[in-house]
Scaffold this motif. Structure first.
Motif, PDB file in Angstrom:
ATOM      1  N   PHE A 137       8.824 -24.748  13.166  1.00 23.65           N
ATOM      2  CA  PHE A 137       8.984 -23.470  13.845  1.00 23.65           C
ATOM      3  C   PHE A 137       9.545 -22.442  12.858  1.00 23.65           C
ATOM      4  O   PHE A 137      10.434 -22.759  12.073  1.00 23.65           O
ATOM      5  N   GLU A 138       9.023 -21.211  12.935  1.00 21.01           N
ATOM      6  CA  GLU A 138       9.504 -20.109  12.102  1.00 21.01           C
ATOM      7  C   GLU A 138       9.889 -18.945  12.999  1.00 21.01           C
ATOM      8  O   GLU A 138       9.201 -18.655  13.975  1.00 21.01           O
ATOM      9  N   ASP A 139      10.988 -18.270  12.651  1.00 25.25           N
ATOM     10  CA  ASP A 139      11.419 -17.096  13.418  1.00 25.25           C
ATOM     11  C   ASP A 139      10.384 -15.993  13.318  1.00 25.25           C
ATOM     12  O   ASP A 139       9.777 -15.783  12.263  1.00 25.25           O
ATOM     13  N   ARG A 140      10.202 -15.275  14.414  1.00 22.52           N
ATOM     14  CA  ARG A 140       9.299 -14.119  14.457  1.00 22.52           C
ATOM     15  C   ARG A 140      10.124 -12.868  14.712  1.00 22.52           C
ATOM     16  O   ARG A 140      11.237 -12.933  15.231  1.00 22.52           O
ATOM     17  N   ALA A 141       9.551 -11.738  14.403  1.00 21.19           N
ATOM     18  CA  ALA A 141      10.215 -10.450  14.627  1.00 21.19           C
ATOM     19  C   ALA A 141      10.340 -10.185  16.125  1.00 21.19           C
ATOM     20  O   ALA A 141       9.652 -10.809  16.935  1.00 21.19           O
ATOM     21  N   GLN A 142      11.189  -9.227  16.499  1.00 21.13           N
ATOM     22  CA  GLN A 142      11.371  -8.917  17.915  1.00 21.13           C
ATOM     23  C   GLN A 142      10.208  -8.133  18.496  1.00 21.13           C
ATOM     24  O   GLN A 142      10.078  -8.034  19.710  1.00 21.13           O
ATOM     25  N   SER A 143       9.369  -7.569  17.651  1.00 21.29           N
ATOM     26  CA  SER A 143       8.138  -6.940  18.129  1.00 21.29           C
ATOM     27  C   SER A 143       7.026  -7.380  17.187  1.00 21.29           C
ATOM     28  O   SER A 143       7.171  -7.323  15.966  1.00 21.29           O
ATOM     29  N   ILE A 144       5.950  -7.880  17.774  1.00 21.50           N
ATOM     30  CA  ILE A 144       4.854  -8.409  16.963  1.00 21.50           C
ATOM     31  C   ILE A 144       3.505  -8.030  17.563  1.00 21.50           C
ATOM     32  O   ILE A 144       3.385  -7.795  18.757  1.00 21.50           O
ATOM     33  N   ILE A 145       2.519  -7.970  16.698  1.00 20.15           N
ATOM     34  CA  ILE A 145       1.133  -7.786  17.120  1.00 20.15           C
ATOM     35  C   ILE A 145       0.452  -9.133  16.927  1.00 20.15           C
ATOM     36  O   ILE A 145       0.516  -9.717  15.844  1.00 20.15           O
ATOM     37  N   ILE A 146      -0.175  -9.615  17.977  1.00 18.99           N
ATOM     38  CA  ILE A 146      -0.874 -10.897  17.925  1.00 18.99           C
ATOM     39  C   ILE A 146      -2.357 -10.603  18.056  1.00 18.99           C
ATOM     40  O   ILE A 146      -2.805 -10.057  19.060  1.00 18.99           O
ATOM     41  N   GLY A 147      -3.104 -10.935  17.027  1.00 17.54           N
ATOM     42  CA  GLY A 147      -4.544 -10.685  17.046  1.00 17.54           C
ATOM     43  C   GLY A 147      -5.287 -11.894  17.551  1.00 17.54           C
ATOM     44  O   GLY A 147      -4.690 -12.864  18.015  1.00 17.54           O
ATOM     45  N   PRO A 148      -6.601 -11.873  17.461  1.00 16.89           N
ATOM     46  CA  PRO A 148      -7.379 -13.034  17.883  1.00 16.89           C
ATOM     47  C   PRO A 148      -6.897 -14.292  17.148  1.00 16.89           C
ATOM     48  O   PRO A 148      -6.658 -14.260  15.946  1.00 16.89           O
ATOM     49  N   GLN A 149      -6.730 -15.374  17.891  1.00 15.64           N
ATOM     50  CA  GLN A 149      -6.219 -16.631  17.340  1.00 15.64           C
ATOM     51  C   GLN A 149      -7.364 -17.612  17.109  1.00 15.64           C
ATOM     52  O   GLN A 149      -8.176 -17.830  18.005  1.00 15.64           O
ATOM     53  N   LEU A 150      -7.404 -18.198  15.925  1.00 14.45           N
ATOM     54  CA  LEU A 150      -8.418 -19.198  15.608  1.00 14.45           C
ATOM     55  C   LEU A 150      -7.906 -20.613  15.797  1.00 14.45           C
ATOM     56  O   LEU A 150      -8.682 -21.555  15.911  1.00 14.45           O
ATOM     57  N   THR A 151      -6.581 -20.761  15.798  1.00 19.13           N
ATOM     58  CA  THR A 151      -5.968 -22.078  15.986  1.00 19.13           C
ATOM     59  C   THR A 151      -4.927 -21.973  17.096  1.00 19.13           C
ATOM     60  O   THR A 151      -4.470 -20.886  17.430  1.00 19.13           O
ATOM     61  N   ARG A 152      -4.532 -23.113  17.640  1.00 17.36           N
ATOM     62  CA  ARG A 152      -3.509 -23.068  18.682  1.00 17.36           C
ATOM     63  C   ARG A 152      -2.146 -22.809  18.047  1.00 17.36           C
ATOM     64  O   ARG A 152      -1.903 -23.162  16.893  1.00 17.36           O
ATOM     65  N   VAL A 153      -1.285 -22.193  18.814  1.00 23.64           N
ATOM     66  CA  VAL A 153       0.053 -21.810  18.357  1.00 23.64           C
ATOM     67  C   VAL A 153       1.058 -22.267  19.409  1.00 23.64           C
ATOM     68  O   VAL A 153       0.822 -22.121  20.603  1.00 23.64           O
ATOM     69  N   THR A 154       2.181 -22.827  18.954  1.00 23.01           N
ATOM     70  CA  THR A 154       3.247 -23.238  19.866  1.00 23.01           C
ATOM     71  C   THR A 154       4.412 -22.277  19.701  1.00 23.01           C
ATOM     72  O   THR A 154       4.838 -22.002  18.577  1.00 23.01           O
ATOM     73  N   LEU A 155       4.889 -21.743  20.831  1.00 24.75           N
ATOM     74  CA  LEU A 155       6.019 -20.818  20.824  1.00 24.75           C
ATOM     75  C   LEU A 155       7.230 -21.447  21.482  1.00 24.75           C
ATOM     76  O   LEU A 155       7.107 -22.155  22.471  1.00 24.75           O
ATOM     77  N   ASP A 156       8.396 -21.160  20.921  1.00 18.94           N
ATOM     78  CA  ASP A 156       9.684 -21.474  21.543  1.00 18.94           C
ATOM     79  C   ASP A 156      10.286 -20.115  21.882  1.00 18.94           C
ATOM     80  O   ASP A 156      10.704 -19.378  20.985  1.00 18.94           O
ATOM     81  N   VAL A 157      10.308 -19.755  23.160  1.00 19.21           N
ATOM     82  CA  VAL A 157      10.748 -18.421  23.572  1.00 19.21           C
ATOM     83  C   VAL A 157      12.256 -18.309  23.760  1.00 19.21           C
ATOM     84  O   VAL A 157      12.749 -17.274  24.175  1.00 19.21           O
ATOM     85  N   GLY A 158      12.998 -19.352  23.462  1.00 24.58           N
ATOM     86  CA  GLY A 158      14.457 -19.300  23.563  1.00 24.58           C
ATOM     87  C   GLY A 158      14.943 -19.615  24.971  1.00 24.58           C
ATOM     88  O   GLY A 158      14.188 -19.900  25.873  1.00 24.58           O
ATOM     89  N   LYS A 159      16.259 -19.567  25.141  1.00 24.93           N
ATOM     90  CA  LYS A 159      16.860 -19.911  26.437  1.00 24.93           C
ATOM     91  C   LYS A 159      16.846 -18.742  27.433  1.00 24.93           C
ATOM     92  O   LYS A 159      16.779 -18.930  28.612  1.00 24.93           O
ATOM     93  N   ASN A 160      16.948 -17.524  26.907  1.00 23.09           N
ATOM     94  CA  ASN A 160      16.987 -16.331  27.760  1.00 23.09           C
ATOM     95  C   ASN A 160      15.875 -15.396  27.284  1.00 23.09           C
ATOM     96  O   ASN A 160      16.076 -14.607  26.365  1.00 23.09           O
ATOM     97  N   THR A 161      14.745 -15.514  27.907  1.00 21.31           N
ATOM     98  CA  THR A 161      13.590 -14.755  27.419  1.00 21.31           C
ATOM     99  C   THR A 161      13.276 -13.564  28.325  1.00 21.31           C
ATOM    100  O   THR A 161      13.386 -13.656  29.544  1.00 21.31           O
ATOM    101  N   GLN A 162      12.969 -12.481  27.693  1.00 22.03           N
ATOM    102  CA  GLN A 162      12.438 -11.306  28.387  1.00 22.03           C
ATOM    103  C   GLN A 162      11.502 -10.634  27.401  1.00 22.03           C
ATOM    104  O   GLN A 162      11.863 -10.363  26.263  1.00 22.03           O
ATOM    105  N   MET A 163      10.263 -10.441  27.859  1.00 20.73           N
ATOM    106  CA  MET A 163       9.271  -9.818  26.993  1.00 20.73           C
ATOM    107  C   MET A 163       8.371  -8.903  27.767  1.00 20.73           C
ATOM    108  O   MET A 163       8.254  -9.009  28.963  1.00 20.73           O
TER     109      MET A 163
END
Length: 89
Positions: A63-89
């Motif tokens: 797992f790698e940290d991501r920025a607090q705002s990101i642009i996600i384009g078309p995905q060619l592979t599957r991605v696993t996210l850990d959204v943390g304990k208190n998530t709001q997006m």
């Protein structure tokens, strides 16, 4: 967990299909997990993570940290996210 969908403002309707707000506080013993795997998709997203930061991994990598705002384009592979304990997006 709550999810609310909004119609975008007419000025951006040509570019934005939906505005969505999602939030959840994950507690011990919760039936929901903060870790989700997403299949490849052609859809693009602009995400703002308001509370906990998000971590992502592709394949069997770490797992790698991501920025607090990101642009996600078309995905060619599957991605696993850990959204943390208190998530709001």
């Amino acid at each position: 967990m709550y999810t609310i969908y909004y119609s975008p403002h007419p000025a951006i309707f040509e570019y934005v299909e939906t505005v969505c707000v999602m939030a959840h506080v994950f507690a011990p013993g919760d039936a929901l997990s903060p870790i989700y795997t997403y299949k490849p998709t052609h859809t693009s997203f602009l995400c703002f993570y308001i509370k906990d930061s998000v971590k992502a991994k592709k394949g069997s990598g770490a797992f790698e940290d991501r920025a607090q705002s990101i642009i996600i384009g078309p995905q060619l592979t599957r991605v696993t996210l850990d959204v943390g304990k208190n998530t709001q997006m």
